[in-house]
Enzyme design. Sequence first.
Site, PDB file in Angstrom:
ATOM      1  N   TYR A  55      -9.466 -10.826  -2.372  1.00 47.58           N
ATOM      2  CA  TYR A  55      -8.801 -11.800  -1.504  1.00 47.58           C
ATOM      3  C   TYR A  55      -8.611 -13.115  -2.260  1.00 47.58           C
ATOM      4  O   TYR A  55      -9.573 -13.813  -2.581  1.00 47.58           O
ATOM      5  CB  TYR A  55      -9.603 -12.055  -0.228  1.00 47.58           C
ATOM      6  CG  TYR A  55      -9.705 -10.862   0.705  1.00 47.58           C
ATOM      7  CD1 TYR A  55      -8.865  -9.760   0.578  1.00 47.58           C
ATOM      8  CD2 TYR A  55     -10.647 -10.845   1.729  1.00 47.58           C
ATOM      9  CE1 TYR A  55      -8.958  -8.675   1.436  1.00 47.58           C
ATOM     10  CE2 TYR A  55     -10.744  -9.765   2.604  1.00 47.58           C
ATOM     11  CZ  TYR A  55      -9.907  -8.684   2.446  1.00 47.58           C
ATOM     12  OH  TYR A  55     -10.017  -7.609   3.302  1.00 47.58           O
ATOM     13  N   GLY A 210      -1.388  -6.766  12.266  1.00 48.34           N
ATOM     14  CA  GLY A 210      -0.699  -7.733  11.420  1.00 48.34           C
ATOM     15  C   GLY A 210      -0.014  -8.851  12.181  1.00 48.34           C
ATOM     16  O   GLY A 210       0.918  -9.468  11.662  1.00 48.34           O
ATOM     17  N   GLY A 211      -0.469  -9.117  13.398  1.00 46.30           N
ATOM     18  CA  GLY A 211       0.113 -10.194  14.194  1.00 46.30           C
ATOM     19  C   GLY A 211       1.047  -9.728  15.283  1.00 46.30           C
ATOM     20  O   GLY A 211       1.426 -10.496  16.175  1.00 46.30           O
TER      21      GLY A 211
END
Length: 341
Positions: A55, A210-211
């Site tokens: 990340y 993912g939203g």
Amino acid sequence: MNHRTLGRTGIQVSPLCLGTMMLGAWGNTDPDECGRIVATALDAGINMIDTADVYAFGESEEIVGRAIRGRRDEVVLATKFSSPMDGSPDRRGASRRWIMRAVEDSLRRLGTDHIDLYQVHRPDPLTDVDETLGALSDLVRQGKVRAIGTSSFPAEEVVEAQWAAERRHRERFATEQLSYSILARHAEAAVLPVAERYNLGVLVWSPLNGGWLTGKYRRDTVPPADSRATRNADHFDFRAEDVRARKLDLVEKLEALAAQAGLSLIHLALGFVLSHRAVTSAVIGPRTLEQLKGQLGADAVRLSPDVLDAIDALVPPGANVSPDDVGHVPAPLTDPALRRR
């Protein structure tokens, strides 16, 4: 929060886990707000934090390390390895050589002497699972790692790893982290039943797809400039017209269902994944403090059988609205050399 036992480890974790992929260059570049996100989550009762070396190529781990300084004992700290850290063929994968280097890098960035849950981020087809388990078993014996797990492993590889551990007297993988949401239900067919059979703790990533399940995307409306649909449209299938149209239609129907149940769409979505009997914790990945606050409290949601039946009617069990939402595509499907003599 009412804590749940993480598989057979005895570790008690909150039903919501703070995912940190969006902390750093990949999402929120304000270090102060990132620190507030972590502190607010801990203050709200979330005791598990999940990150990964890849990340923002280490930055997320560094942010987490600074944020939990002085509160380390409150945190069940999870990180992951195996994803490529750069173009080098040796700074990736699940070989003993890389694991022993990767864990030291993560410990340094996190500012701790141990990792509570160390996870293989994706399957490594080039490394025998016994090689991986042998290295991870040594880390457990050395006290650098408390428990080990996998992420996005197909059911057959979960089973293979359990058998390899038993036969070779290795530490067993204790958890599996997988993609699961109302719009991506593939895990219900095999991985979740297998995880339950082996008493694995299950962490769910992308429970809001993912939203999509936040309600931010609307028909005939341009996505917000800071949304994933704008920043990474291909990855979140916003440019696939047929998938986009189907998801937009479903979101409208799910919002109506949530309103009837007296819930926000976000709480409906999180309550759905937490209602599966094999799921231990849902990994939420807020980019902003406001997003985090909108997700807090979802652990208290209890969906009625009628609501769950209505969701099943919209998206059948085991179905994916987008074929790309599986989380991991096996190498033989993407590399022709693995399909030909």
